[in-house]
Structure formats: C-alpha cells, structure tokens
Design a protein around this motif. Structure first.
Motif, PDB file in Angstrom:
ATOM      1  N   VAL A  26      13.535 -26.440  12.314  1.00 22.65           N
ATOM      2  CA  VAL A  26      12.789 -26.316  13.648  1.00 22.65           C
ATOM      3  C   VAL A  26      11.372 -25.674  13.248  1.00 22.65           C
ATOM      4  CG1 VAL A  26      14.412 -26.875  15.180  1.00 22.65           C
ATOM      5  CG2 VAL A  26      13.794 -24.465  14.914  1.00 22.65           C
ATOM      6  N   THR A  27      10.429 -25.807  14.093  1.00 22.48           N
ATOM      7  CA  THR A  27       9.103 -24.814  13.918  1.00 22.48           C
ATOM      8  C   THR A  27       9.412 -23.575  14.214  1.00 22.48           C
ATOM      9  OG1 THR A  27       7.469 -26.768  14.807  1.00 22.48           O
ATOM     10  CG2 THR A  27       6.923 -24.359  15.074  1.00 22.48           C
ATOM     11  N   GLU A  48       2.589 -32.103  14.884  1.00 19.65           N
ATOM     12  CA  GLU A  48       2.577 -32.442  16.438  1.00 19.65           C
ATOM     13  C   GLU A  48       3.844 -33.584  16.703  1.00 19.65           C
ATOM     14  OE1 GLU A  48      -0.428 -33.593  19.866  1.00 19.65           O
ATOM     15  OE2 GLU A  48      -0.948 -32.122  18.374  1.00 19.65           O
ATOM     16  N   GLU A  51      10.076 -32.503  16.579  1.00 22.72           N
ATOM     17  CA  GLU A  51      10.721 -31.460  17.240  1.00 22.72           C
ATOM     18  C   GLU A  51      11.672 -30.771  16.252  1.00 22.72           C
ATOM     19  OE1 GLU A  51      12.848 -32.019  20.672  1.00 22.72           O
ATOM     20  OE2 GLU A  51      11.404 -33.130  21.657  1.00 22.72           O
ATOM     21  N   MET A  52      12.312 -31.646  15.324  1.00 21.30           N
ATOM     22  CA  MET A  52      13.277 -31.035  14.074  1.00 21.30           C
ATOM     23  C   MET A  52      13.384 -32.002  12.975  1.00 21.30           C
ATOM     24  SD  MET A  52      16.979 -31.208  15.442  1.00 21.30           S
ATOM     25  CE  MET A  52      17.496 -31.810  17.010  1.00 21.30           C
TER      26      MET A  52
END
Length: 62
Positions: A26-27, A48, A51-52
C-alpha cells in the motif's frame, strides 16, 4: 552523476512462488532498496486510484 530524490517506475510485485511477498503493498510502504553498494529506505506512493498491489500484480505509471 546527478542525484535524484524522486522517480516514477513500473512495478511488478513478485508472488510468494516467485520468491517475493506474501502480502499486498500500500502507499507508504518503506522497502529497503539496494543501489550498487548503498542500502536506502524508500517510501512508495501508488498512483491515484490504486489502493493496494497484491503479489503477482503490475502497476504501470506512465
């Protein structure tokens, strides 16, 4: 040589069978990155809308 603090890359997360991760990325994930003889801690920011990234998946940022 010109030093860089940010760069964009295409990412393929190796699966467990390929010798890679078991869990998703993830970020904010902070992997240890080795460049020649230097070990650095990086911070990953996914594009953007992503999410993962699960093991075995690709993320292509153009």
């Amino acid at each position: 040589m010109k030093p860089y603090s940010n760069f964009t890359a295409a990412l393929h997360v190796l699966s467990k069978e390929e010798g890679g991760r078991q869990g998703p990325i993830v970020t904010g994930f902070r992997p240890e990155v080795y460049v020649r003889t230097v070990g650095l801690t990086a911070s990953m920011e996914l594009p953007e809308g992503v999410e993962m990234v699960s093991p075995g998946e690709d993320v292509l940022e153009v």
